[in-house]
Structure formats: structure tokens, C-alpha cells
Design an enzyme around this catalytic site. Sequence first.
Site, PDB file in Angstrom:
ATOM      1  NE  ARG A 199      50.173  48.198  33.010  1.00 34.71           N
ATOM      2  CZ  ARG A 199      48.831  48.043  33.371  1.00 34.71           C
ATOM      3  NH1 ARG A 199      48.238  46.979  33.560  1.00 34.71           N
ATOM      4  NH2 ARG A 199      48.454  49.214  33.551  1.00 34.71           N
ATOM      5  CB  THR A 204      42.271  42.342  36.827  1.00 38.81           C
ATOM      6  OG1 THR A 204      42.414  43.477  36.047  1.00 38.81           O
ATOM      7  CG2 THR A 204      43.361  41.941  37.762  1.00 38.81           C
ATOM      8  CG  ASP A 258      45.365  51.023  33.566  1.00 37.38           C
ATOM      9  OD1 ASP A 258      44.028  51.072  33.729  1.00 37.38           O
ATOM     10  OD2 ASP A 258      45.626  49.776  33.846  1.00 37.38           O
ATOM     11  N   GLY A 316      40.914  47.162  40.038  1.00 32.33           N
ATOM     12  CA  GLY A 316      41.590  48.425  39.478  1.00 32.33           C
ATOM     13  C   GLY A 316      42.123  49.016  40.830  1.00 32.33           C
TER      14      GLY A 316
HETATM   15  O1  DON Z   1      46.525  47.568  35.857  1.00 36.17           O
HETATM   16  C1  DON Z   1      45.714  47.932  36.590  1.00 36.17           C
HETATM   17  O2  DON Z   1      46.121  48.609  37.589  1.00 36.17           O
HETATM   18  C2  DON Z   1      44.150  47.809  36.031  1.00 36.17           C
HETATM   19  N1  DON Z   1      44.108  47.736  34.583  1.00 36.17           N
HETATM   20  C3  DON Z   1      43.612  46.364  36.641  1.00 36.17           C
HETATM   21  C4  DON Z   1      42.238  46.585  36.578  1.00 36.17           C
HETATM   22  C5  DON Z   1      41.444  45.714  37.513  1.00 36.17           C
HETATM   23  O3  DON Z   1      41.847  45.326  38.273  1.00 36.17           O
HETATM   24  C6  DON Z   1      39.872  45.507  37.329  1.00 36.17           C
HETATM   25  N2  DON Z   1      39.382  44.409  38.125  1.00 36.17           N
HETATM   26  N3  DON Z   1      38.445  44.207  38.765  1.00 36.17           N
END
Ligand code: DON
Length: 586
Positions: free
Chosen positions: A117, A407, A447, A493
Amino acid sequence: MFGKIPSILTMLMTTWLFSTLTYAAEQAADAFAPESSTGITDQKLVIAKHWMVTAANPIAAKTGADVLARGGNAIDAMVAVQLMLGLVEPQSSGIGGGSFLVYWDEKSQRLTTFDGRETAPLQAHGNLFLNEQGKPMEFYDAVVGGRSVATPGTVALLWHTHQKYGKLDWSSLIEPVITTAQNGFPISARLATLIEKDKAFLSRYPDTRQYFFHSDGQPKSQGIVLKNSAYANTLALLSKNGISGFYRGEVAQSIVNAVTHAQDNPGLLNKQDLMQYQVIEREPVCAPYKQYQVCGMGPPSSGAIAIGQIMMTIAPFELDKSNADNLTSWQILAEASRLAFADRGLHAADSDFYPVPVTGLLDQNYVRSRSELIKPNKALKKVSPGTPPDTLVNQASVGSTLELPSTSHFNIVDANGNVVSMTSSIENVFGSRLMASGFLLNNELTDFSFVATKNGLPVANRIEAGKRPRSSMSPTIVMKNDNPYLAIGSPGGSRIIGYVAQSLVAHLDWNLDIQKAINQPKMINRFGEMDIEINTPLANYATQFESMGYRVKIRDLNSGLHAIRITDEGLEGAADPRREGVAIGR
Ligand code: DON
């Protein structure tokens, strides 16, 4: 006030400090649509005997398959898939971002996780996303530019795990990606649509504009061959110099320049941040469900805790005795998810900075007490976070973060039985929209909570130097009889949590094969509102859910689930029809 926790002494002191403090809850507002849908494809379950890759882009999946076909292992293939995804699916993940890996190592018979991360820059502070009036910035004012860029972790994860487990030569894994970057690849339908949709932000910075647009400002369209010599050059340095080719020297300098010189919205990342970046191996977080253990990524991700809580919460309702079209089952799943999200809002953050009560949140008695709150066919009026047994802090109120899309999730099983379940991100679609050395930089700092305190109380997921933002990414490996049974994950997300949990129920309880489980219409409930996927039979339940007391929203739900199931006969692979991924196996 509480920096990274380095020693036992500091840990004890910190425990004391925490125990005398109260913390504010933090709830994601998640008000923005995920990465847009770009159509539904027809996907069939893929069967193989020896090895398999499932990934969000056919070129990237093929690159991984080539590695496995020439005798590489799952970690070798992971390196190739990720580096190729950064080229052909640049809107979603890449070396400018971060990732989580859940890994089953067949030789040591051990499940482990690696945390790649991103980290907050050392100069970052709790007010980073406050405007001049001291109020949270508008979300996209924070995202676009250098301000949101955190120290990338994906390259460190690839390097570290390849050093530990890799079989084939590092350079040989990078070579095909360099060739594709030099010769170019055809822009996919999805990438073309997203370039077009994101025109306003994506054309803001010169390097990004030049790459994705023609000189007359027209977006590059589907099928145009896109070459990326800057990325080829970066990969050549990575190939030659290993991890230092990224975190030091000209690539590091170009990242820092892009972030600090973003004319309208500069950021704080510096060379020291890059040099200090560390990937962290962490214990997996597992929850029991029927004869399975559902294992995944613990803090700084909220994924495995929330999915584990959902599965444990629904267990007493025995959804396996119902079927996928049972209204009550969907409602119970929705309430379990709401309860998990209430806990997540208060308790989930980087556990190196905040004492996340992981064991307590998954404690059988605690989860049972949450389960008992659920009333079949009736929406709970209010859902609050609970106090799990090992909570060190008192709870309080509610803060805010927004989590947005892009993502990629991929899985790999090699011929020896090693299993990779990896979710990788640059956060928003095209991340910060800033490019350095041929790749996009993440906006992962958004985030974090935009506010550091709420009602006078500190928020667990507030920004602190070196801290990792709370994530929802949920790379998962389901274990059965101490062996890997299913690898699964998704983008989306904070909806990732629901996408994965729902697919697990569809497969483990309702006996759908993994393709059908992934295809199944999606329904997500995070903070009370029932999101139901548009144009699906589930949407017909809208009126009934409303009469139970839910606010219903019929909308696009753009999951990107990929899964591999390990059977006695071999492997089954599935890719989400909502995106353009594939499963390839032999
Ligand atoms: O780490 C996370 O939870 C977010 N930054 C992930 C973003 C995400 O999955 C977007 N997807 N379509």
C-alpha cells in the site's frame, strides 16, 4: 501525535495513550460513481488442468500465461501481469500505485500477505485536504494534481516477493512488456471510453495530455496503437537496476518533479519518501464460514475484516437453505453488510498507527451479538458501530472520506499449486492524472479522511506522515481443509467488500459455479441505501425493499470480479462480464 510505532516501549506507551483517548468514527461518503461501465460481455467458465491466470485485460492475462507456459511460477507471472496491466489498463493500476497480495506458498504450505500500500509523504499532515476556510476540499480538487499522490508501493511488492519466491530471471519477466511498450498496443474499448469520459481532467497536465490525446485535442480512440517509450525506458531501468531503478535515480526524480511541479495543485512527495518505502509482510486475516476459512488482507485494508464479519453475521441465518432469488436472503446480506460498514467506519485504519481491534471484530460472540440485531424483512432504523472485546479506545462520532474507482484484481495458480490473489490500484480512474516516466501516479491519499478530527475527537483514518490510507481492497483466498480452494477479488472502491462477499454466498451457499456467481446481479448496502444493479431481475425487488424501510437506488454496479477455483480435477476460472477481463489456463 502518534507516528509509526517502532518499538515495544513505544507500543506500550501508545496503548496507554490510546486507552485514555476517544476516537471519532469515520464513514466513507462514497458519493461518486465507480469507474464507468463499458458494456457487458459474454463470459464462460474456463477449465484447465495445470495452471491459470484471470486478469482484467486479455493482453496482460496472456503475458502471465506465457510466463507460466515457460515454467515460471505464480510470482513470476504476477510480475509480468502487473507490469503489463500498467501499460494496457493504465486507468486502473500500475507502478505509480499500490497493491495487496494474498499468497499461498505450496512449498511451505503457508498463507501470507504482502502490503504494498502507498504511504503518506513524510511532510503530510492532517490538514492536507482542507481549503482556506478550514473545510474539506471538493473531492476532485483534492484528487487531480500532486496533492493526492502517495509513495507508490507496487514495485517494492513485486521486487520483494520475486526476490523471495521468484523462479525465472527478473529481467526476462520485464522484457516482453518493454517490447509491447515500444511496439505499441491497441487501445481497448474500455480504455477508449474512459479517456473520452475523463477528457476534462485527463487533458489538464501536458505529459498525460500528450499520451492520451491527439495534438488537436481529440481523445485517442479504440484500436489506435499506443506506444509508450517512456514506460519502456522505466522498465529497462527496473530490469537492469532492480528496485533501485524505480525508487532512486531518474525515475524517482521524475516522480518528485511531477508531484511538486503540478502547476495548480502541487504535492509533498520527496526523494526520501521513495527511498524509505517498505513493503510489509503481514499475517492474513481469516474468518470461519461453514467448512471454509475466508482469508484476506488485514489493516490497512478493511477488506478481510469486513468480509469476514459479513460471512460470520449471516451464518446463523443459514442462507444455504434458501436460494439466490429469495428476497429475505438478500435483505439479511444487506443488513450484515451495513453492520460491518458501521464497524469499519469507526475502527478500520492503518494498524501501525491505530490499534485496530482485528481479533475482537471477528470474535464469535461479538459477531453473534451483531447478528442478533438483524430482523428478517425489516430494515434496522439505525446501525451503529459496536464495541468489540479488544477495543482500546472509546468510540464517538462520524467523519468523512470519499473512495473512488479504478483498480484491478488478478489471480494466478501455477502448475505447482502456488496461488496469487492480488488487488492493485492507482485509486481514481487514471489516479491523480499526473504522469511521470510513462506511468500514471496514484491519488491514494484521498482514501484518508479529509478531516483529522470530528466533534473534537481524532479520526482513526486521518492523514499522518508515513501512514497507509485505509483501503477496501479485498484480495481473498478461501481455504478448505487447510488448502487453497478459491482465489477471488474485485475493484469497486468500498463496494469491493460487497462484491466479494456476495459472490462467496452465491458460490458457497447457493452452489452457483464461480462464473455464474460473478455474473449474478449485484446488490450493495454500505450505509443503509440499497444499491441494486440496473437492468437485472434484482431490480424488480425495489418496491418490496422500500416497503421494508430501505431507500433503493437502481444504478450501474461495475464490479470487476475475477476468480479461480481449485478442484480435485484441476482449475476453473471466471472473469466479470462487466469489464474486459479473461481467464486463460492450460
Ligand atoms: O484502496 C481502496 O479501497 C480504493 N483506493 C480502491 C479503489 C477502487 O477499487 C476503484 N475501483 N473501481
